[in-house]
Scaffold this active site. Structure first.
Site, mmCIF file in Angstrom:
data_model
loop_
_atom_site.group_PDB
_atom_site.id
_atom_site.type_symbol
_atom_site.label_atom_id
_atom_site.label_comp_id
_atom_site.label_asym_id
_atom_site.label_seq_id
_atom_site.Cartn_x
_atom_site.Cartn_y
_atom_site.Cartn_z
ATOM 1 N N SER A 72 41.831 71.579 48.300
ATOM 2 C CA SER A 72 42.372 70.999 49.529
ATOM 3 C C SER A 72 41.276 70.353 50.362
ATOM 4 O O SER A 72 41.520 69.381 51.062
ATOM 5 C CB SER A 72 43.019 72.089 50.385
ATOM 6 O OG SER A 72 43.959 72.802 49.653
ATOM 7 N N ASN A 128 45.863 66.067 54.853
ATOM 8 C CA ASN A 128 45.450 67.241 55.631
ATOM 9 C C ASN A 128 44.502 66.875 56.765
ATOM 10 O O ASN A 128 44.468 67.538 57.792
ATOM 11 C CB ASN A 128 44.793 68.291 54.720
ATOM 12 C CG ASN A 128 45.839 69.058 53.924
ATOM 13 O OD1 ASN A 128 47.037 68.943 54.179
ATOM 14 N ND2 ASN A 128 45.395 69.835 52.948
ATOM 15 N N GLU A 149 48.148 63.627 46.065
ATOM 16 C CA GLU A 149 47.013 62.767 46.404
ATOM 17 C C GLU A 149 46.093 62.746 45.186
ATOM 18 O O GLU A 149 45.627 63.802 44.737
ATOM 19 C CB GLU A 149 46.257 63.306 47.621
ATOM 20 C CG GLU A 149 46.963 63.046 48.943
ATOM 21 C CD GLU A 149 46.195 63.588 50.141
ATOM 22 O OE1 GLU A 149 46.172 62.915 51.177
ATOM 23 O OE2 GLU A 149 45.617 64.694 50.050
ATOM 24 N N HIS A 197 45.721 66.489 44.048
ATOM 25 C CA HIS A 197 46.056 67.394 45.149
ATOM 26 C C HIS A 197 47.572 67.479 45.318
ATOM 27 O O HIS A 197 48.201 66.582 45.875
ATOM 28 C CB HIS A 197 45.377 66.891 46.433
ATOM 29 C CG HIS A 197 45.558 67.810 47.595
ATOM 30 N ND1 HIS A 197 45.681 67.373 48.887
ATOM 31 C CD2 HIS A 197 45.643 69.158 47.649
ATOM 32 C CE1 HIS A 197 45.832 68.412 49.691
ATOM 33 N NE2 HIS A 197 45.817 69.498 48.960
HETATM 34 P P1 NAD Z 1 45.867 81.694 44.897
HETATM 35 O O1 NAD Z 1 44.879 82.639 45.427
HETATM 36 O O2 NAD Z 1 47.327 81.976 45.063
HETATM 37 O O3 NAD Z 1 45.609 81.509 43.334
HETATM 38 C C1 NAD Z 1 44.349 81.343 42.749
HETATM 39 C C2 NAD Z 1 44.406 81.899 41.333
HETATM 40 O O4 NAD Z 1 43.263 81.461 40.627
HETATM 41 C C3 NAD Z 1 44.439 83.415 41.259
HETATM 42 O O5 NAD Z 1 45.533 83.815 40.473
HETATM 43 C C4 NAD Z 1 43.108 83.765 40.600
HETATM 44 O O6 NAD Z 1 43.190 84.914 39.772
HETATM 45 C C5 NAD Z 1 42.831 82.521 39.796
HETATM 46 N N1 NAD Z 1 41.410 82.320 39.497
HETATM 47 C C6 NAD Z 1 40.355 82.498 40.310
HETATM 48 N N2 NAD Z 1 39.221 82.194 39.659
HETATM 49 C C7 NAD Z 1 39.543 81.808 38.427
HETATM 50 C C8 NAD Z 1 38.809 81.397 37.273
HETATM 51 N N3 NAD Z 1 37.487 81.323 37.300
HETATM 52 N N4 NAD Z 1 39.470 81.058 36.161
HETATM 53 C C9 NAD Z 1 40.815 81.148 36.134
HETATM 54 N N5 NAD Z 1 41.575 81.555 37.181
HETATM 55 C C10 NAD Z 1 40.948 81.882 38.321
HETATM 56 O O7 NAD Z 1 45.486 80.267 45.516
HETATM 57 P P2 NAD Z 1 46.417 78.973 45.689
HETATM 58 O O8 NAD Z 1 47.056 78.996 47.033
HETATM 59 O O9 NAD Z 1 47.259 78.801 44.484
HETATM 60 O O10 NAD Z 1 45.309 77.818 45.751
HETATM 61 C C11 NAD Z 1 44.648 77.357 44.610
HETATM 62 C C12 NAD Z 1 43.938 76.041 44.919
HETATM 63 O O11 NAD Z 1 44.888 75.086 45.360
HETATM 64 C C13 NAD Z 1 42.891 76.125 46.014
HETATM 65 O O12 NAD Z 1 41.826 75.273 45.703
HETATM 66 C C14 NAD Z 1 43.650 75.639 47.233
HETATM 67 O O13 NAD Z 1 42.797 75.093 48.213
HETATM 68 C C15 NAD Z 1 44.505 74.578 46.618
HETATM 69 N N6 NAD Z 1 45.747 74.246 47.368
HETATM 70 C C16 NAD Z 1 46.501 75.225 47.922
HETATM 71 C C17 NAD Z 1 47.679 74.882 48.580
HETATM 72 C C18 NAD Z 1 48.579 75.937 49.181
HETATM 73 O O14 NAD Z 1 49.456 75.591 49.955
HETATM 74 N N7 NAD Z 1 48.433 77.194 48.827
HETATM 75 C C19 NAD Z 1 48.062 73.544 48.667
HETATM 76 C C20 NAD Z 1 47.271 72.560 48.056
HETATM 77 C C21 NAD Z 1 46.107 72.927 47.409
#
Ligand code: NAD
Length: 694
Positions: free
Chosen positions: A420, A491, A453, A441
Site C-alpha cells: 500500500s 491512498n 493500481e 495494488h
Molecule cells: P495480513 O496480515 O492479513 O496477511 C499477510 C499474510 O502474509 C499472513 O497470512 C502471513 O502469514 C503471510 N506472510 C508473511 N510473510 C510471509 C512470507 N515471507 N512468505 C509468505 N507469506 C508470508 O495482511 P493483508 O491485510 O492481507 O495485507 C497484505 C499486503 O497487502 C500488505 O502489503 C498490505 O499493505 C497490502 N494491502 C492491504 C490492504 C487491506 O485493506 N488490508 C489493501 C491493499 C493492500
C-alpha cells in the site's frame, strides 16, 4: 442486395433477411439505422417477401449505440423513426437474437413482432449507467412483455438479464446442443439463430400478429408500485435523476395512450441527456476507457497463465479468489504448511459464503477451488508467469521474499507487490530484474473491488506494464497505471480527504455530521465510518513508521486520539462511533476526547455547515490530485477520476473529483483553495501549480 455499408437484404424462401454486419458489436451506427430502414421499405414493397427477419453477423446482435457518434449531431434516420417503421411494418418482423442485446439494440428487438433467441442470450437497457433512460420506446415496450415490476427492475438497474428466464419475451429458443454448459457466444450462433428465425418466420407468416405497442400490459402489479420504487431508489441510487425519470416513463405507459406516453419518454430522455449528471457519467465512461489505454500493445508471448500469490491473509485470499474466478491456476504461498492449510480454509469458507448467497453454483465453486493449491516451498514457483506478493507490509519482509523469488523463478516471471505504501523501487533492488518488478495494488475485498493500481517504477518495462494491465482486465478489474510515491494515487488522495475530516472534527463537526454530509453528497460511505471499519490503528501505525507528510500538530490528531484511547474502530467495539451487536451509534465521548485536544491547540469549536464539510473534503482531493499530476505520479485527470470512481465510492454522477472541479468551474476551485490557504496557513492548502490545467 446492399442497403448500406453495413446492412444487406437477401431473400431466402420468401423471407426478407436484413443482415447487419458492423463489427465488433454491430452498434447502431448511422449506416446501420439507414440500412435497416431501407431494408424494411424494400421488403414491405416486394411481393416475393411474406415476412422479415433482422439478424446480425458476428458474436452478437446489436449491442447498443455507436459510441463514436456520441457528442456528434445525430443524423437521420433517428432510432425512434426506425423503430416506429418496424412496429408499423405490414409484414411481421422477427428479431434473431444472440450474444448481448443492449440499449438501442434491445429496443429494436422489442419493436419487432417476434423474437427468436439463442439459449444464453442476454438483454439489457444499461442507459441509467450513463445518466440516461432508454429513449426509443424501451420504457414503453418492455413492461408489455415482462410486466411492470420486472421492467422497473431491469431499467432502473441497467443490469443484463438472460433471455432464458424471460419466457414471454422470446417466441422461440434455439439450442446449440450444449445445453446446460456455460454457453459463451460462438461465431456459428449467428447463422444458427438466423436460420431458425427464417424457419420461424415462414411458419408464422400467415398468422395474425399484434404490433408491440398494441400489446396489453400485464396488470399484475401493486397499485403503489411506482411510489415504493421511487422511495427505494432514492436510497439505493442516491441523488441520481435517471432512475427516477425511468420510473416516471414506465408509470406513464400504464396510464396514457401509447403515443402520448412515448412522447413523454422522449422528453424525459432529452432532459436526462442534457443534464449535468449524464455529462458526468458519460465522461466517466470515456475516462475509464482512456485509463485502460495508451500502454504498449501486449503480445501473446506475455500472456499470463499461471499465478502465485505470496501470503494468504486478508488480501492474499481475496487476490487468489479473483484469479481463480477468472480461470487462472493459483499457487498460494505461506511461511509454513499450517498457514497454507489455514489460508486454503479461509478461501474455501469464502466460496461457501458466495455459494450460500447464490453468487456461485456448486460447480463453479468446486472448479475455482480446484485451481488453487498451497505450498511453503519456493522451489515450486520456477515456472510461474506472475507472482503477486501480499505478505506483511514491511520492507525487510518484502525484500527477502523478492530475492528468494529471484533465485528460483524463470527470467520472464513478473514480480508484483500489493504493497500500500512501500517504495517499490527499493523493493526492486532486491532482485536482478528490476524491469520485471511492478506494483499490483488491489483494494479490499480484492475479489470484489474493481480498482487495481498498476504501479510502474522507474525501472519497470513497458512490456511488464502491458502484461499486468491485460491480466487485470481479464480479472474484470479496472486497472490504472500510476507512478511510485507514498500511497500512490488513491491512498495519497484519501489521506488528504481524511486529514480534512480530522480537521473538521477538531473544529467542532461531529463524526455523524461529517459522514452524513458526505453520504448525502453521494459518497458511498462517510470517511469516519470507513475508518472505523478498516481500523483506525492501521494508518496510525503507518504514520509512525514513515516520516510524516506534514509536520503539523493537528495532522490526524483526532484519529490519533482515538487510537491512544484504545478506540480502534469496529474491531474494538468503539472508534469514532460505538458498535453494539453490529449496530452503529453515536458516542458523546468521541467529541469530548477530541475537544480536549482542540482546546490544547487553541482551536475553537464552531457551527459548521454541511456545505463547508463537502467543499473542504472535495477541495482537499482536488488539490492533492493536482499535486500528483505535478509530480507525474498520476498521468492525467481521467486516471485519477477512474481511481476514485472504482476504488473509493465516489459518485459516478459527479464524474470524479477532477471532473467535478472542472465542471463547477476551475477558477472557483482555485479561488476556494487559495482562500483556505490564506485563512489556515496550512502547508497542505498550498495550491498546486497544476490546478489551472487539470
Ligand atoms: P495480513 O496480515 O492479513 O496477511 C499477510 C499474510 O502474509 C499472513 O497470512 C502471513 O502469514 C503471510 N506472510 C508473511 N510473510 C510471509 C512470507 N515471507 N512468505 C509468505 N507469506 C508470508 O495482511 P493483508 O491485510 O492481507 O495485507 C497484505 C499486503 O497487502 C500488505 O502489503 C498490505 O499493505 C497490502 N494491502 C492491504 C490492504 C487491506 O485493506 N488490508 C489493501 C491493499 C493492500
Amino acid at each position: 442486395m446492399f442497403l448500406s455499408d453495413t446492412v444487406n437484404l437477401v431473400i431466402e424462401d420468401g423471407v426478407g433477411v436484413i443482415r447487419v454486419n458492423n463489427p465488433p458489436v454491430n452498434a447502431l451506427s448511422h449506416s446501420v439505422r439507414s440500412g435497416i430502414l431501407a431494408g424494411l421499405e424494400q421488403a414491405n414493397a416486394n411481393p416475393d417477401i411474406s415476412a422479415i427477419v433482422i439478424g446480425c453477423d458476428g458474436n452478437t446482435f446489436i449491442a447498443g449505440a455507436d459510441i463514436k457518434e456520441f457528442g456528434q449531431m445525430p443524423k437521420t434516420p433517428h432510432l425512434p423513426d426506425v423503430l416506429q417503421a418496424i412496429r408499423n411494418s405490414v409484414k411481421p418482423v422477427t428479431a434473431a437474437l444472440h450474444g448481448t442485446v443492449l440499449g438501442g439494440g434491445f429496443e429494436l428487438a422489442l419493436s419487432c413482432h417476434y423474437r427468436v433467441a439463442m439459449i444464453g442470450t442476454k438483454v439489457g437497457l444499461p442507459e441509467v449507467n450513463l445518466g440516461l433512460i432508454p429513449g426509443a420506446s424501451g420504457t414503453q415496450l418492455l413492461p408489455r412483455y415482462v410486466g411492470v415490476e420486472k421492467a422497473l427492475s431491469m431499467i432502473t438497474s441497467g443490469k443484463m438479464v438472460s433471455t432464458d428466464s424471460l419466457t414471454d419475451l422470446i417466441d422461440m429458443k434455439v439450442d446449440d446442443g450444449r445445453l446446460g454448459q456455460a454457453s459463451s457466444p460462438l461465431p456459428e450462433h449467428a447463422s444458427l439463430v438466423n436460420q431458425a428465425s427464417i424457419l420461424f418466420s415462414q411458419s408464422t407468416a400467415n398468422d395474425v400478429f399484434v404490433a408491440p405497442d398494441k400489446r396489453d400490459i400485464p396488470d399484475s402489479f401493486e397499485e403503489n408500485i411506482f411510489e415504493s420504487w421511487r422511495k427505494k431508489l432514492a436510497q439505493k441510487a442516491k441523488g441520481q435523476l435517471a432512475p427516477q425519470r425511468a420510473i416516471d416513463a414506465i408509470e406513464a405507459t400504464t396510464k396514457l395512450p401509447f403515443n402520448e406516453a412515448l412522447a413523454l419518454e422522449r422528453t424525459l430522455f432529452l432532459a436526462c441527456r442534457d443534464s449535468e449528471q449524464s455529462s458526468a457519467m458519460r465522461y466517466a465512461f470515456f475516462a475509464e476507457k482512456q485509463a485502460a489505454s495508451g500502454h504498449a500493445k501486449s503480445t501473446s508471448s506475455d500472456d499470463i497463465q499461471s499465478v502465485a500469490v505470496i501470503g494468504a491473509g486478508t488480501m492474499g485470499a481475496g487476490i487468489a479468489i479473483a484469479f481463480a474466478n477468472s480461470g487462472y491456476s493459483v499457487t498460494l504461498v505461506e511461511t509454513n504448511e499450517d498457514l497454507c492449510v489455514l489460508g486454503l480454509e479461509r478461501i474455501r469458507h469464502q466460496y461457501q459464503k458466495m455459494y450460500d448467497q447464490g453468487r456461485v453454483s456448486e460447480a463453479q465453486k468446486e472448479h475455482a477451488l480446484s485451481l488453487i493449491s498451497g505450498t511453503s516451498d519456493y522451489g515450486n514457483l520456477a515456472n510461474i508467469d506472475l507472482v503477486v506478493e501480499a505478505a506483511f507490509e514491511k520492507m525487510s519482509v518484502k525484500k527477502i521474499i523478492f530475492s528468494s523469488l529471484d533465485a528460483v523463478c524463470k527470467p520472464s516471471t513478473i514480480f508484483a507487490t500489493n504493497t500500500s505504501y512501500l517504495d517499490i523501487d527499493e523493493i526492486a533492488t532486491s532482485t536482478t530484474r528490476p524491469e520485471q518488478v511492478i506494483g499490483m495494488h488491489f483494494f479490499s475485498p480484492a475479489n470484489v473491488m474493481k480498482l487495481v493500481e498498476v504501479v510502474k517504477t522507474r525501472s519497470t518495462s513497458e512490456q511488464a506494464v502491458s502484461a499486468v494491465m491485460k491480466t487485470a482486465k481479464r480479472l474484470g478489474k479496472v486497472p490504472v497505471c500510476v507512478g511510485v510515491g507514498f500511497g500512490f494515487v488513491g491512498n495519497r488522495m484519501y489521506a488528504a480527504y481524511g486529514r480534512e475530516a480530522n480537521m473538521l472534527l477538531l473544529e467542532g463537526a461531529s463524526p455523524e455530521q461529517i459522514d452524513s454530509a458526505m453520504e448525502s453528497w453521494g459518497m458511498a460511505m462517510g470517511p469516519l465510518a470507513v475508518n472505523d471499519m478498516s481500523g483506525i490503528d492501521i494508518a496510525y501505525k503507518a504514520r509512525r513508521e514513515y516520516p510524516p507528510i506534514y509536520d503539523d500538530p493537528a495532522y490526524f490528531l483526532a484519529a490519533d486520539t482515538m487510537v491512544e484511547h484504545g478506540r480502534l474502530g469496529r474491531k474494538t467495539g468503539v472508534g469514532f462511533y460505538r458498535y453494539e451487536n453490529g449496530k452503529k451509534t453515536n458516542d458523546p465521548t468521541t467529541m469530548a476526547l477530541i475537544a480536549i485536544e482542540a482546546e490544547r491547540l487553541g482551536i475553537e469549536a464552531r457551527r459548521i455547515s454541511d456545505e463547508e464539510i463537502q467543499n473542504r473534503l472535495v477541495l482537499a482531493l482536488v488539490n492533492e490530485g493536482a499535486n500528483l499530476l505535478e509530480k507525474g505520479i498520476a498521468r492525467n485527470s481521467e486516471d485519477i477520476d477512474t481511481i476514485w470512481l472504482n476504488g473509493y465510492g465516489f459518485p459516478r454522477f459527479r464524474g470524479g473529483p477532477m471532473y467535478y472541479a472542472k465542471a463547477t468551474g476551475i477558477n472557483n476551485t482555485i479561488e476556494s483553495i487559495n482562500y483556505l490557504y490564506r485563512e489556515t496557513n496550512k502547508a497542505w492548502w498550498q495550491p498546486s501549480e497544476k490546478l489551472e490545467t487539470i
